[in-house]
Design a protein around this motif. Structure first.
Motif, PDB file in Angstrom:
ATOM      1  N   VAL A 112       0.838  -1.199   0.000  1.00 47.89           N
ATOM      2  CA  VAL A 112       0.000   0.000   0.000  1.00 47.89           C
ATOM      3  C   VAL A 112       0.870   1.244   0.000  1.00 47.89           C
ATOM      4  CG1 VAL A 112      -1.682   1.309   1.347  1.00 47.89           C
ATOM      5  CG2 VAL A 112      -1.957  -1.151   1.080  1.00 47.89           C
ATOM      6  N   TRP A 113       1.964   1.215   0.740  1.00 48.95           N
ATOM      7  CA  TRP A 113       2.893   2.352   0.759  1.00 48.95           C
ATOM      8  C   TRP A 113       3.461   2.600  -0.642  1.00 48.95           C
ATOM      9  CZ3 TRP A 113       8.254   2.265   3.644  1.00 48.95           C
ATOM     10  CH2 TRP A 113       8.797   3.561   3.653  1.00 48.95           C
ATOM     11  N   ALA A 114       3.791   1.528  -1.345  1.00 41.89           N
ATOM     12  CA  ALA A 114       4.416   1.670  -2.659  1.00 41.89           C
ATOM     13  C   ALA A 114       3.417   1.956  -3.771  1.00 41.89           C
ATOM     14  CB  ALA A 114       5.201   0.402  -2.992  1.00 41.89           C
ATOM     15  N   LEU A 115       2.236   1.345  -3.677  1.00 43.59           N
ATOM     16  CA  LEU A 115       1.326   1.376  -4.814  1.00 43.59           C
ATOM     17  C   LEU A 115      -0.024   2.029  -4.543  1.00 43.59           C
ATOM     18  CD1 LEU A 115       1.854  -2.329  -5.984  1.00 43.59           C
ATOM     19  CD2 LEU A 115       2.998  -0.287  -6.880  1.00 43.59           C
ATOM     20  N   ALA A 124      -4.595   2.150   6.651  1.00 47.64           N
ATOM     21  CA  ALA A 124      -3.816   0.945   6.961  1.00 47.64           C
ATOM     22  C   ALA A 124      -2.951   1.172   8.194  1.00 47.64           C
ATOM     23  CB  ALA A 124      -2.955   0.555   5.765  1.00 47.64           C
ATOM     24  N   LEU A 125      -2.327   2.340   8.276  1.00 55.29           N
ATOM     25  CA  LEU A 125      -1.518   2.663   9.450  1.00 55.29           C
ATOM     26  C   LEU A 125      -2.374   2.774  10.701  1.00 55.29           C
ATOM     27  CD1 LEU A 125       0.885   5.299   7.841  1.00 55.29           C
ATOM     28  CD2 LEU A 125       1.536   3.055   8.721  1.00 55.29           C
ATOM     29  N   VAL A 155      -7.949  -1.389   3.971  1.00 55.93           N
ATOM     30  CA  VAL A 155      -7.340  -2.574   3.394  1.00 55.93           C
ATOM     31  C   VAL A 155      -7.379  -3.760   4.361  1.00 55.93           C
ATOM     32  CG1 VAL A 155      -4.962  -2.155   4.160  1.00 55.93           C
ATOM     33  CG2 VAL A 155      -5.377  -3.229   1.934  1.00 55.93           C
ATOM     34  N   PHE A 156      -7.595  -3.494   5.660  1.00 50.94           N
ATOM     35  CA  PHE A 156      -7.682  -4.558   6.652  1.00 50.94           C
ATOM     36  C   PHE A 156      -9.108  -4.752   7.172  1.00 50.94           C
ATOM     37  CE2 PHE A 156      -3.167  -3.077   7.546  1.00 50.94           C
ATOM     38  CZ  PHE A 156      -2.581  -4.107   6.831  1.00 50.94           C
ATOM     39  N   SER A 157     -10.089  -4.217   6.477  1.00 45.46           N
ATOM     40  CA  SER A 157     -11.460  -4.261   7.001  1.00 45.46           C
ATOM     41  C   SER A 157     -11.986  -5.686   7.139  1.00 45.46           C
ATOM     42  CB  SER A 157     -12.397  -3.451   6.106  1.00 45.46           C
ATOM     43  OG  SER A 157     -12.466  -4.017   4.808  1.00 45.46           O
ATOM     44  N   HIS A 158     -11.504  -6.609   6.298  1.00 46.17           N
ATOM     45  CA  HIS A 158     -12.009  -7.982   6.350  1.00 46.17           C
ATOM     46  C   HIS A 158     -11.502  -8.759   7.561  1.00 46.17           C
ATOM     47  CE1 HIS A 158      -8.008  -8.330   4.782  1.00 46.17           C
ATOM     48  NE2 HIS A 158      -8.076  -9.627   4.581  1.00 46.17           N
ATOM     49  N   PRO A 328      -6.781  -7.160   0.347  1.00 46.69           N
ATOM     50  CA  PRO A 328      -5.733  -6.245  -0.116  1.00 46.69           C
ATOM     51  C   PRO A 328      -5.485  -6.334  -1.618  1.00 46.69           C
ATOM     52  CG  PRO A 328      -5.060  -7.304   1.917  1.00 46.69           C
ATOM     53  CD  PRO A 328      -6.324  -7.986   1.480  1.00 46.69           C
ATOM     54  N   VAL A 329      -5.514  -7.555  -2.161  1.00 40.13           N
ATOM     55  CA  VAL A 329      -5.339  -7.708  -3.610  1.00 40.13           C
ATOM     56  C   VAL A 329      -6.458  -7.006  -4.361  1.00 40.13           C
ATOM     57  CG1 VAL A 329      -5.394  -9.402  -5.494  1.00 40.13           C
ATOM     58  CG2 VAL A 329      -4.018  -9.848  -3.444  1.00 40.13           C
TER      59      VAL A 329
END
Length: 418
Positions: A112-115, A124-125, A155-158, A328-329
């Protein structure tokens, strides 16, 4: 998310260590692997926007977890005179769940940081430490993150469901230590499971607000009935009842229950089905618990043979890592980034998710669970602390994104220019 079959000696290494409690071993029930495969497929297609009732796969995971964990703990209690080795149990759970979770947390944050867009990184943080503490569900409830309409920003909701299961793994063995002793231990465990499930259902009905059902959908207290009904299905009163009914009756019931559950998945529509939170989810979990109990009693019936098919079983064996990686994907491989929509994009998402899940199982999960002697006992505890210290350091190193920067030219506003 669920407890897989007991490893073979080959998976553990070249030598098979003798078990001090041989009666605690559980026979492998192949259809349950397939049931895990169907559950994760439902979730994958639900999150891809193709199957509105697929979210019920999470409920099926809960029931499976309650059934398998309770069965193993009751066998251990019977073999050891009512005693359960809590530290050993929690150690096995940690080796099963935490290595893959740590890899997903670190890998997702770096990706996530990169893309990813700044907004995704900021959340996410914010969410990651709560995931690591297995309190993500309560964090989302407190933040009033609407599961049904805001999950695509987290991104971590699941991972709320992983937190619910981990909390169950902490509390339920403690309960069994108190009630699974002496004569009629099975009946007492069944009574506690029934009472807990009823209380959980009442809480869901009382706390449901039609405007946003996130509180009751993600709350541990309001979702406990799924785990407890699974636990009930593993208790002696239920298993004795099914034994008296016979394999033929169990086979007919498993086929009927599988069809009923499938029909419910097709008609359910998430938050737009208010009946879900006024008994619908409870009835679904009850039907799933009965189906699992019937499959355990009669695995070679038509429903059992269908669920034991190789493709479903293989999918079930990677279901935990697949669940961890898929969301995340999905968020990172957006329509804009892939240049694809609909079925072609879904095919790519599924392929990437399955590949990551397989790599996670082969390179992380199985080695730590079956072959790494250092992962047990004191060295395992030290390794666990070290891993989460490294995660904390990673979180500290990733800078907070400046989500508003670049969207407005402040100098132009000061000068009064449009």
């Amino acid at each position: 998310m669920t407890l897989p079959a007991t490893p073979t000696p080959a998976q553990r290494g070249t030598r098979a260590a003798p078990s001090p409690t041989p009666r605690t071993a559980r026979r492998h029930i192949a259809p349950l692997d397939g049931l895990r495969g169907l559950a994760v497929l439902g979730v994958l297609f639900f999150h891809a926007g193709h199957f509105d009732g697929g979210f019920l796969g999470v409920d099926l995971f809960f029931v499976l977890s309650g059934f398998l964990i309770t069965g193993l703990l009751l066998k251990e209690a019977r073999a050891r005179g009512g005693r359960i080795d809590l530290l050993a149990f929690w150690g096995r759970r940690a080796r099963r769940l935490l290595p893959a979770l740590a890899v997903v947390l670190a890998g997702t944050l770096l990706l996530v940081w990169a893309l990813g867009p700044p907004n995704l990184l900021r959340y996410a943080l914010d969410d990651g430490p709560w995931v690591a503490a297995n309190l993500a569900n309560w964090h989302f409830v407190a933040d009033r993150v609407g599961y049904w309409d805001s999950a695509d920003t987290r991104v971590f909701s699941h991972l709320w469901s992983i937190a619910v299961e981990e909390q169950f793994y902490v509390v339920w063995p403690l309960v069994l230590c108190l009630v699974a002793r002496g004569r009629d231990a099975g009946r007492r465990v069944a009574a506690v499971a029934v009472a807990g499930a009823v209380v959980s259902l009442v809480l869901m009905v009382l706390l449901t607000t039609p405007a946003d059902t996130t509180r009751v959908y993600e709350g541990t207290d309001t979702r406990a009935f799924s785990l407890l009904l699974g636990a009930l299905a593993a208790t002696p009163p239920v298993t004795r009842l099914l034994s008296r009914a016979g394999e033929r009756a169990a086979g007919r019931w498993s086929l009927a229950l599988a069809c009923a559950i499938g029909a419910y998945w097709i008609t359910a529509d998430g938050q737009d089905s208010p009946s879900l939170f006024y008994g619908g989810l409870f009835l679904h979990a009850l039907a799933a618990a009965l189906l699992i109990a019937c499959l355990a009693r009669a695995p070679r019936t038509p429903a059992g043979r269908f669920l034991a098919a190789a493709p479903l079983r293989r999918l079930g064996l990677v279901s935990y890592s697949l669940y961890l990686w898929h969301w995340p994907v999905y968020l990172l491989l957006s329509e804009e980034r892939l240049g694809l929509q609909g079925a072609p994009r879904t095919a790519v998402l599924l392929a990437v998710s399955v590949a990551l899940a397989w790599l996670s199982k082969v390179l992380v999960e199985d080695p730590v669970r079956f072959r790494a002697r250092w992962a047990k006992g004191r060295t395992g505890a030290i390794a666990l602390v070290a891993v989460f210290a490294a995660l904390a350091a990673l979180w500290a190193c990733v800078p907070q994104p400046r989500t508003g920067e670049g969207s407005v030219d402040v100098t132009r506003l000061v000068r009064g220019e449009g």
